[in-house]
Scaffold this motif. Structure first.
Motif, short mmCIF file in Angstrom:
data_model
loop_
_atom_site.label_atom_id
_atom_site.label_comp_id
_atom_site.label_asym_id
_atom_site.label_seq_id
_atom_site.Cartn_x
_atom_site.Cartn_y
_atom_site.Cartn_z
N GLY A 118 -15.33 55.21 12.36
CA GLY A 118 -14.38 54.24 11.86
C GLY A 118 -15.05 53.09 11.13
O GLY A 118 -16.26 52.89 11.22
N LEU A 119 -14.22 52.34 10.42
CA LEU A 119 -14.67 51.20 9.64
C LEU A 119 -14.40 49.92 10.41
O LEU A 119 -13.26 49.67 10.82
N GLY A 120 -15.43 49.14 10.62
CA GLY A 120 -15.28 47.90 11.37
C GLY A 120 -15.83 46.71 10.62
O GLY A 120 -16.38 46.83 9.53
N LEU A 121 -15.65 45.55 11.24
CA LEU A 121 -16.14 44.29 10.69
C LEU A 121 -17.05 43.62 11.70
O LEU A 121 -16.92 43.84 12.90
N GLY A 122 -17.92 42.77 11.22
CA GLY A 122 -18.79 42.02 12.11
C GLY A 122 -19.92 41.38 11.35
O GLY A 122 -19.85 41.17 10.14
N GLY A 123 -20.98 41.08 12.09
CA GLY A 123 -22.12 40.46 11.46
C GLY A 123 -23.17 40.06 12.46
O GLY A 123 -23.13 40.43 13.63
N TYR A 124 -24.13 39.28 11.96
CA TYR A 124 -25.22 38.79 12.81
C TYR A 124 -25.51 37.35 12.45
O TYR A 124 -25.14 36.87 11.37
N GLY A 125 -26.16 36.66 13.36
CA GLY A 125 -26.57 35.28 13.11
C GLY A 125 -27.71 34.88 14.02
O GLY A 125 -27.68 35.18 15.22
N TYR A 126 -28.71 34.24 13.44
CA TYR A 126 -29.86 33.74 14.19
C TYR A 126 -30.17 32.33 13.72
O TYR A 126 -30.07 32.04 12.52
N VAL A 127 -30.53 31.46 14.64
CA VAL A 127 -30.96 30.11 14.30
C VAL A 127 -32.42 29.95 14.73
O VAL A 127 -32.83 30.48 15.76
N TYR A 128 -33.17 29.25 13.90
CA TYR A 128 -34.59 29.00 14.19
C TYR A 128 -34.70 27.76 15.08
O TYR A 128 -34.00 26.77 14.86
N VAL A 129 -35.55 27.83 16.08
CA VAL A 129 -35.75 26.74 17.01
C VAL A 129 -36.58 25.66 16.31
O VAL A 129 -37.72 25.94 15.92
N PRO A 130 -36.05 24.44 16.11
CA PRO A 130 -36.76 23.41 15.34
C PRO A 130 -38.16 23.08 15.88
O PRO A 130 -39.09 22.90 15.11
N SER A 131 -38.32 23.02 17.19
CA SER A 131 -39.63 22.66 17.75
C SER A 131 -40.60 23.84 17.76
O SER A 131 -41.78 23.67 18.02
N LEU A 132 -40.10 25.05 17.49
CA LEU A 132 -40.93 26.26 17.45
C LEU A 132 -40.42 27.13 16.30
O LEU A 132 -39.69 28.10 16.50
N PRO A 133 -40.77 26.78 15.05
CA PRO A 133 -40.16 27.43 13.88
C PRO A 133 -40.38 28.94 13.77
O PRO A 133 -39.67 29.61 13.04
N ALA A 134 -41.35 29.50 14.48
CA ALA A 134 -41.56 30.95 14.44
C ALA A 134 -40.56 31.68 15.34
O ALA A 134 -40.48 32.91 15.29
N MET A 135 -39.79 30.96 16.15
CA MET A 135 -38.85 31.58 17.08
C MET A 135 -37.41 31.39 16.61
O MET A 135 -37.04 30.33 16.11
N SER A 136 -36.63 32.45 16.77
CA SER A 136 -35.20 32.37 16.48
C SER A 136 -34.43 33.07 17.59
O SER A 136 -34.94 33.99 18.24
N VAL A 137 -33.21 32.63 17.81
CA VAL A 137 -32.33 33.24 18.81
C VAL A 137 -30.97 33.48 18.17
O VAL A 137 -30.54 32.75 17.28
N GLY A 138 -30.31 34.54 18.62
CA GLY A 138 -29.00 34.86 18.07
C GLY A 138 -28.55 36.23 18.51
O GLY A 138 -29.00 36.75 19.53
#
Length: 184
Positions: A97-117
Motif C-alpha cells: 500500500g501507499l502511505g505517508l510519513g517522514g523522518y526528522g533528526y536534530v543535532y545536539v548543540p553541545s555535541l554537534p556530531a550527535m543527532s537524535v530523532g
C-alpha cells in the motif's frame, strides 16, 4: 517470486541512487532482523529511496519499500516528508500500500556530531492491495558522526501490519538495532 522481484527492484534502486547528486547507504542489524536502505537526491530537496527488511522476530517477514521525499538538511536538523509504497510478505498475509510519513533528526548543540530523532510511515486501508488492511513502521535513533561521511547509530524499530482474516494488527518486527550509514 515476490521476494525475487523485490530484491531486483532494490538492486535497481541502489544502482539509480549511485548516479544521484547525493545519497546514502544504510545497514542495521538486530538479533533477528537485517535492514538495508539506499537513497539519493534526484534534484535539490527531492530524494528517492528504498530498502528491504528481513525479520524472523514474529514469524517470517520480508518488507520492501520505495519512497519519494522532500528533504531539508542543515547543521541544526535533517528532515524529510513524503510518500512510501510498502510491500509485505509475511506468515500472516501478503500485500502492499501507499502511505505517508517522514523522518526528522536534530543535532545536539553541545555535541554537534550527535543527532537524535526518528521516523514514521503509515499506510491506511483505503490505499492497500492484497491481504493488507493497514500498516505502520516507526523508529527512533541516536546517531553519531564518526567521520564526515559515516554515522553509527543505535535505535528501536517497530513494524506492524493488519491483514484480512487475522483478527487485528500484528507486530511483525520490533526491537533494538545498531547500524551504520554512509553518505556520499
Amino acid at each position: 517470486m515476490k521476494l525475487t522481484s523485490l530484491l531486483l527492484s532494490t538492486a535497481a534502486l541502489l544502482t539509480a541512487t549511485l548516479t544521484c547528486q547525493a545519497g546514502s547507504l544504510d545497514l542495521n542489524l538486530s538479533d533477528e532482523a537485517v535492514q538495508f536502505d539506499a537513497s539519493g537526491e534526484l534534484a535539490p530537496g527531492i530524494a528517492l529511496g528504498g530498502g528491504i527488511l528481513d525479520s524472523d522476530d514474529r514469524g517470517d517477514t520480508t518488507e520492501g519499500h520505495l519512497q519519494v521525499l522532500g528533504v531539508d538538511r542543515n547543521n541544526r536538523y535533517d528532515m524529510g516528508v513524503g510518500a512510501r509504497w510498502t510491500q509485505l510478505d509475511t506468515d500472516f498475509g501478503d500485500g502492499g500500500g501507499l502511505g505517508l510519513g517522514g523522518y526528522g533528526y536534530v543535532y545536539v548543540p553541545s555535541l554537534p556530531a550527535m543527532s537524535v530523532g526518528g521516523y514514521a510511515f503509515y499506510t491506511p486501508d483505503v490505499v492497500t492491495a492484497g491481504d493488507l488492511e493497514d500498516s505502520a513502521e516507526y523508529g527512533v535513533r541516536a546517531r553519531y558522526a564518526f567521520a564526515p561521511n559515516v554515522d553509527g547509530y543505535v535505535g528501536y524499530r517497530r513494524l506492524r501490519g493488519d491483514f484480512e482474516g487475522t483478527g487485528g494488527a500484528r507486530t511483525l518486527d520490533s526491537g533494538a538495532n545498531v547500524g551504520v550509514q554512509l553518505s556520499f
